[in-house]
Design a protein around this motif. Structure first.
Motif, PDB file in Angstrom:
ATOM      1  N   LEU A 156       0.826  -1.206   0.000  1.00 42.25           N
ATOM      2  CA  LEU A 156       0.000   0.000   0.000  1.00 42.25           C
ATOM      3  C   LEU A 156       0.864   1.261   0.000  1.00 42.25           C
ATOM      4  CD1 LEU A 156      -2.716  -1.453   2.307  1.00 42.25           C
ATOM      5  CD2 LEU A 156      -3.189  -0.415   0.075  1.00 42.25           C
ATOM      6  N   ILE A 196      -5.928  -5.427  -1.797  1.00 42.37           N
ATOM      7  CA  ILE A 196      -4.771  -5.983  -2.505  1.00 42.37           C
ATOM      8  C   ILE A 196      -4.992  -7.479  -2.768  1.00 42.37           C
ATOM      9  CG2 ILE A 196      -2.264  -6.367  -2.444  1.00 42.37           C
ATOM     10  CD1 ILE A 196      -2.956  -3.411  -2.532  1.00 42.37           C
ATOM     11  N   PHE A 270      -2.787  10.475   1.809  1.00 46.62           N
ATOM     12  CA  PHE A 270      -2.653   9.078   2.213  1.00 46.62           C
ATOM     13  C   PHE A 270      -1.544   8.461   1.373  1.00 46.62           C
ATOM     14  CE2 PHE A 270      -7.225  10.086   2.771  1.00 46.62           C
ATOM     15  CZ  PHE A 270      -7.302   9.934   4.148  1.00 46.62           C
ATOM     16  N   THR A 273      -3.011   6.830  -2.017  1.00 43.34           N
ATOM     17  CA  THR A 273      -3.790   7.566  -3.021  1.00 43.34           C
ATOM     18  C   THR A 273      -3.073   8.864  -3.387  1.00 43.34           C
ATOM     19  OG1 THR A 273      -5.104   8.435  -1.176  1.00 43.34           O
ATOM     20  CG2 THR A 273      -6.114   6.698  -2.488  1.00 43.34           C
ATOM     21  N   GLY A 312     -12.051   9.374   4.164  1.00 42.05           N
ATOM     22  CA  GLY A 312     -10.872   9.727   3.377  1.00 42.05           C
ATOM     23  C   GLY A 312     -10.952   9.027   2.036  1.00 42.05           C
ATOM     24  N   CYS A 313     -10.407   9.642   1.006  1.00 43.35           N
ATOM     25  CA  CYS A 313     -10.533   9.051  -0.325  1.00 43.35           C
ATOM     26  C   CYS A 313      -9.446   9.572  -1.252  1.00 43.35           C
ATOM     27  CB  CYS A 313     -11.912   9.373  -0.913  1.00 43.35           C
ATOM     28  SG  CYS A 313     -12.251  11.150  -0.984  1.00 43.35           S
ATOM     29  N   GLY A 314      -9.431   9.054  -2.465  1.00 35.65           N
ATOM     30  CA  GLY A 314      -8.465   9.544  -3.433  1.00 35.65           C
ATOM     31  C   GLY A 314      -8.350   8.627  -4.630  1.00 35.65           C
ATOM     32  N   PHE A 339     -11.781   4.710  -1.191  1.00 30.50           N
ATOM     33  CA  PHE A 339     -12.212   5.502  -0.036  1.00 30.50           C
ATOM     34  C   PHE A 339     -12.309   4.595   1.177  1.00 30.50           C
ATOM     35  CE2 PHE A 339     -15.898   3.942  -2.337  1.00 30.50           C
ATOM     36  CZ  PHE A 339     -16.638   3.336  -1.350  1.00 30.50           C
ATOM     37  N   GLY A 340     -12.212   5.205   2.339  1.00 28.38           N
ATOM     38  CA  GLY A 340     -12.360   4.416   3.560  1.00 28.38           C
ATOM     39  C   GLY A 340     -13.070   5.246   4.610  1.00 28.38           C
ATOM     40  N   MET A 341     -14.000   4.608   5.342  1.00 29.81           N
ATOM     41  CA  MET A 341     -14.714   5.357   6.388  1.00 29.81           C
ATOM     42  C   MET A 341     -14.792   4.559   7.684  1.00 29.81           C
ATOM     43  SD  MET A 341     -18.532   5.359   4.775  1.00 29.81           S
ATOM     44  CE  MET A 341     -18.227   4.957   3.070  1.00 29.81           C
TER      45      MET A 341
END
Ligand code: 2NL
Length: 371
Positions: A156, A196, A270, A273, A312-314, A339-341
């Motif tokens: 990552l 992944i 991040f 991203t 958060g995202c990208g 994205f992750g929440m």
């Protein structure tokens, strides 16, 4: 008075008839009061016990003490009596057994009411978030909570000495020091490793959401917990743009919080991203005004800003695709957003809670409100 076997002086047929009738009526009476297992045993013992049961007493007091010329007569009656007593005792024992099973399955009784459980409010929230993306055609995947350094960090794009890799933030399993770094086991700090793992199995195009538990070395307080929940999403295809990311997440927030909410994106960072953003939703508590109620009390969830940070995202960093390039993820040909929440925080907002720990204390008075 309980029946006792009398000694006989008169052995005439008449006297014998009377004595037998008396005994049988006592037997009848006693058998009708046999109710439970204990009754059964004492009833059987009283009449049939070899040592001092009624039948044995009859043998001694009637047959053995009968004068020679009455022996035949007495013997016949005593034999007949034995058969009758045995039949009666057996019937009484069976009858009370039958009554017992009947009462054990009385279907006319009202059932025992057992409160059935309910989904935990965090899991309910997690399922609601996942459902929004399922409706957009996303697949759902899950993966291991114990991960390797490779899947949690290396693939990552976390640099070797990134602070997240420090034991300050990550919970490592014991005795991992002798292993090469990429094989060291830890509790996953995000659900990204499952992205992944899935990209290694499935070729693009891909639409994927991953719900699950994650761990970080944070002491518990009103807004932190060493175990919490994430829902993470990933879309990979040709020509995926930041516009697709914004449109998808704007739709998701309207589904979750109501079609009135607005979304806002601010630059962030991040490792996995580029570019990255934090997404805010207009406060669905105060409607974005920062004030609540008639007395204009300050809105706590959005700290009077009118906006709540939600995820958060990208755009997936090309360096991440390099690790799965062999399975069709060539960053020259495809692109993706992710994205992750944090589910726990969203559940807190949804249910108006100010203490995260309520979710984990297992207090039934709290939990049963969600049943
Ligand atoms: C946050 C931020 C994020 C991702 C998660 C991701 C996964 C892959 C590649 C690239 Cl495989 N990105 N996930 C991306 C941006 C943000 O989570 O604050 N979560 C609570």
């Amino acid at each position: 008075m309980a029946y006792t076997v009398p000694k006989l002086k008169d052995f005439s047929p008449d006297a014998l008839d009377k004595a037998v009738a008396k005994l049988l009526s006592a037997l009848e009476k006693e058998s009708s009061s046999v109710k439970n297992e204990a009754d059964k045993k004492s009833f059987r013992d009283r009449w049939l016990a070899r040592k001092d049961g009624v039948l044995t007493q009859i043998n001694d007091l009637w047959l053995k003490s009968a004068p020679k010329d009455a022996k035949r007569e007495v013997g016949q009656r005593v034999n007949k009596l034995k058969g009758e007593v045995e039949t009666k005792v057996d019937a009484a024992v069976k009858r009370s057994a039958a009554e017992k099973t009947e009462s054990a399955i009385d279907i006319s009784l009202p059932g025992i009411h057992r409160a059935i459980g309910a989904e935990h409010p965090i899991i309910r929230t997690q399922n609601e978030i996942v459902a929004v993306f399922k409706n957009l055609g996303y697949s759902v995947a899950e993966g291991p909570v114990i991960e390797t350094d490779y899947y949690n960090f290396e693939a990552l794009n976390f640099p070797p000495n990134h602070p997240a890799r420090d034991t300050q933030d990550t919970l490592f399993l014991a005795n991992q020091e002798s292993k090469p770094r990429r094989e060291q086991l830890l509790l996953r700090t995000h659900t990204s490793p499952v992205q992944i793992r899935t990209m290694e199995k499935l070729t693009p195009p891909l639409r994927l959401v991953i719900p699950g538990k994650v761990h970080r070395n944070d002491p518990p307080d009103a807004s932190h917990s060493p175990m919490f929940h994430q829902v993470e999403g990933l879309a990979v295809d040709t020509n995926i743009t930041f516009g697709d990311l914004k449109g998808t997440l704007d739709h998701a927030m309207k589904s979750l919080f109501g079609s009135d909410v607005k979304t806002s994106f601010r630059p962030s960072f991040f490792p996995f991203t580029e570019p990255s953003a934090e997404m805010f939703v207009s406060c669905f508590i105060c409607g974005g005004s920062g004030k609540r109620g008639n007395d204009n009390a300050p809105c706590r969830p959005c700290k009077q800003s009118g906006w709540i940070e939600i995820l958060g995202c990208g755009m997936v960093d090309p360096n991440v695709f390099e690790f799965v390039k062999h399975n069709g993820y060539d960053p020259e040909k495809i692109s993706g957003f992710a994205f992750g929440m944090g589910v726990d925080r969203i559940a807190m907002l949804k249910y108006g809670l100010d203490d995260l720990q309520l979710f984990f204390q297992g207090d039934v008075r709290f939990l049963e409100q969600f049943a």
